[in-house]
Design a protein around this motif. Structure first.
Motif, mmCIF file in Angstrom:
data_model
loop_
_atom_site.group_PDB
_atom_site.id
_atom_site.type_symbol
_atom_site.label_atom_id
_atom_site.label_comp_id
_atom_site.label_asym_id
_atom_site.label_seq_id
_atom_site.Cartn_x
_atom_site.Cartn_y
_atom_site.Cartn_z
ATOM 1 N N GLY A 153 5.777 80.391 36.715
ATOM 2 C CA GLY A 153 5.455 79.341 37.686
ATOM 3 C C GLY A 153 4.469 78.306 37.172
ATOM 4 O O GLY A 153 4.646 77.107 37.400
ATOM 5 N N PHE A 154 3.426 78.754 36.449
ATOM 6 C CA PHE A 154 2.380 77.819 35.987
ATOM 7 C C PHE A 154 2.954 76.759 35.035
ATOM 8 O O PHE A 154 2.737 75.561 35.241
ATOM 9 N N PRO A 155 3.751 77.157 34.011
ATOM 10 C CA PRO A 155 4.340 76.110 33.150
ATOM 11 C C PRO A 155 5.238 75.150 33.933
ATOM 12 O O PRO A 155 5.272 73.952 33.663
ATOM 13 N N GLY A 156 5.929 75.639 34.941
ATOM 14 C CA GLY A 156 6.771 74.786 35.780
ATOM 15 C C GLY A 156 5.930 73.807 36.573
ATOM 16 O O GLY A 156 6.231 72.609 36.636
ATOM 17 N N ALA A 157 4.828 74.313 37.147
ATOM 18 C CA ALA A 157 3.926 73.448 37.921
ATOM 19 C C ALA A 157 3.317 72.383 37.012
ATOM 20 O O ALA A 157 3.246 71.203 37.364
ATOM 21 N N ALA A 158 2.922 72.796 35.796
ATOM 22 C CA ALA A 158 2.324 71.851 34.839
ATOM 23 C C ALA A 158 3.328 70.744 34.509
ATOM 24 O O ALA A 158 2.972 69.562 34.448
ATOM 25 N N HIS A 159 4.588 71.114 34.365
ATOM 26 C CA HIS A 159 5.642 70.141 34.049
ATOM 27 C C HIS A 159 5.803 69.131 35.189
ATOM 28 O O HIS A 159 5.939 67.929 34.962
ATOM 29 N N LEU A 160 5.725 69.615 36.431
ATOM 30 C CA LEU A 160 5.876 68.734 37.598
ATOM 31 C C LEU A 160 4.695 67.780 37.727
ATOM 32 O O LEU A 160 4.861 66.592 38.003
ATOM 33 N N VAL A 161 3.478 68.289 37.464
ATOM 34 C CA VAL A 161 2.292 67.425 37.524
ATOM 35 C C VAL A 161 2.407 66.342 36.454
ATOM 36 O O VAL A 161 2.200 65.156 36.701
ATOM 37 N N GLN A 162 2.832 66.760 35.271
ATOM 38 C CA GLN A 162 2.965 65.822 34.149
ATOM 39 C C GLN A 162 3.994 64.733 34.484
ATOM 40 O O GLN A 162 3.868 63.593 34.066
ATOM 41 N N LYS A 163 4.990 65.100 35.322
ATOM 42 C CA LYS A 163 6.023 64.115 35.692
ATOM 43 C C LYS A 163 5.601 63.272 36.901
ATOM 44 O O LYS A 163 6.394 62.528 37.466
ATOM 45 N N GLY A 164 4.367 63.461 37.372
ATOM 46 C CA GLY A 164 3.834 62.595 38.442
ATOM 47 C C GLY A 164 4.113 63.090 39.853
ATOM 48 O O GLY A 164 3.967 62.339 40.819
ATOM 49 N N PHE A 165 4.520 64.371 39.988
ATOM 50 C CA PHE A 165 4.749 64.904 41.342
ATOM 51 C C PHE A 165 3.438 65.449 41.908
ATOM 52 O O PHE A 165 2.545 65.849 41.153
ATOM 53 N N ARG A 166 3.313 65.427 43.252
ATOM 54 C CA ARG A 166 2.124 65.976 43.920
ATOM 55 C C ARG A 166 2.471 67.436 44.257
ATOM 56 O O ARG A 166 3.291 67.702 45.117
ATOM 57 N N VAL A 167 1.847 68.360 43.549
ATOM 58 C CA VAL A 167 2.212 69.780 43.647
ATOM 59 C C VAL A 167 1.275 70.528 44.588
ATOM 60 O O VAL A 167 0.056 70.528 44.394
ATOM 61 N N TYR A 168 1.872 71.130 45.617
ATOM 62 C CA TYR A 168 1.153 72.050 46.505
ATOM 63 C C TYR A 168 1.510 73.453 46.017
ATOM 64 O O TYR A 168 2.688 73.781 45.913
ATOM 65 N N GLY A 169 0.497 74.260 45.690
ATOM 66 C CA GLY A 169 0.802 75.545 45.074
ATOM 67 C C GLY A 169 0.289 76.732 45.860
ATOM 68 O O GLY A 169 -0.735 76.646 46.558
ATOM 69 N N TYR A 170 1.041 77.835 45.773
ATOM 70 C CA TYR A 170 0.603 79.088 46.408
ATOM 71 C C TYR A 170 0.937 80.265 45.504
ATOM 72 O O TYR A 170 1.946 80.248 44.795
ATOM 73 N N ASP A 171 0.040 81.240 45.487
ATOM 74 C CA ASP A 171 0.298 82.503 44.782
ATOM 75 C C ASP A 171 -0.499 83.586 45.502
ATOM 76 O O ASP A 171 -1.618 83.326 45.938
ATOM 77 N N PRO A 172 0.053 84.772 45.652
ATOM 78 C CA PRO A 172 -0.702 85.842 46.328
ATOM 79 C C PRO A 172 -2.021 86.137 45.602
ATOM 80 O O PRO A 172 -2.997 86.572 46.213
#
Ligand code: 2YC
Ligand code: MG
Length: 259
Positions: A153-172
């Protein structure tokens, strides 16, 4: 790492064809097209050697055979070695493999013997599922909900941030949320103040991790997670565009990343 089971890999070709047509519908590109766009590479008939590995929990039934089917599906010449482990590695190189695919219980790798490039399944899977989600043609905002901020999940989130998306994240695991907030600027998702999303990326080994309150009509859910993040009932109720496949999408992402 959640280990695949032979049941997950039943009729991998059909699962891959269905996922490929869903990706085409959702993004306008097929899986090959997504890999080309993501890595800027394209295969030139590299020969892939698939080496079974007996360590830890041992051979997973159909794992190597599925990798053979997957590499064929994406146009690579490939073979599974007769021997496992070191003898298998020797056999693969002896018989002309240019890219080695092999996995133990902790690491699934691709190694290009010609250019020395190596790929790990976890970041490659996170990045390609995030890329597919980010290219949803019917998205109505650049807000993305990411559930699971671990090795995939973290590498995916990093990729989305790098592409300019506003990422809301959750993890237990609160620590993983803090890591994503401090390292990526991810916005911690507050279950008390739910919001609806048209783009969702999930990467957990748990079922039913997506609350109904974040689902919008016709949203996309891109997830390598097994078991599935939402029930069939919710999928139908919100006409969710579900991109979920157990092994092929992550594997082709690894292969294109070492070309
Ligand atoms: O059959 C074999 O060669 C086994 N050593 C394969 C072990 C794969 C373990 N990893 C997994 O089950 C998967 C990864 C492929 C992606 C997530 N879990
Ligand atoms: Mg899951």
């Amino acid at each position: 790492m959640a280990l695949l089971t032979p049941k997950d890999l039943i009729n991998i070709n059909k699962q891959l064809q269905e996922a490929d047509s869903t990706v085409q519908r959702v993004t306008g590109l097929d899986i090959k097209g997504i890999c080309k766009a993501l890595y800027g590479t394209s295969p030139s008939s590299e020969k892939v050697g698939i080496v079974p590995v007996t360590s830890g929990n041992g051979i997973i039934g159909n794992f190597s055979a599925s990798l053979h089917a997957i590499t064929q599906y994406f146009g690579f010449e490939s073979f599974v070695t007769d021997m496992p482990d070191v003898s298998g590695y020797y056999e693969a190189v002896r018989d002309g493999a240019e890219i080695i695919l092999m996995a133990d219980d902790y690491t699934f790798l691709a190694h290009n013997l010609k250019n020395g490039k190596m790929a790990n399944n976890q970041p490659c899977t996170g990045i390609i599922y995030a890329e597919i989600a980010s290219r949803y043609l019917k998205a109505y905002s650049k807000d993305v909900f990411v559930v699971g901020l671990g090795k995939v999940g973290f590498p995916g989130a990093a990729h989305l941030v790098q592409k300019g998306f506003r990422v809301y994240g959750y993890d237990p695991d609160e620590n993983l949320i803090q890591r994503a907030v401090s390292n990526l600027g991810v916005i911690p998702f507050n279950p008390e103040k739910p919001k609806k999303f048209s783009i969702i990326f999930e990467a957990t080994p748990c079922a039913n991790t997506i609350p109904e309150s974040v689902l919008s009509e016709n949203c996309v859910l891109s997830t390598p997670g097994i078991p599935c993040a939402i029930s069939e009932e919710l999928q139908t109720k919100y006409d969710v565009q579900l991109v979920a496949e157990p092994l092929g999408i992550g594997t082709v992402s690894m292969l294109y990343s070492v070309l």
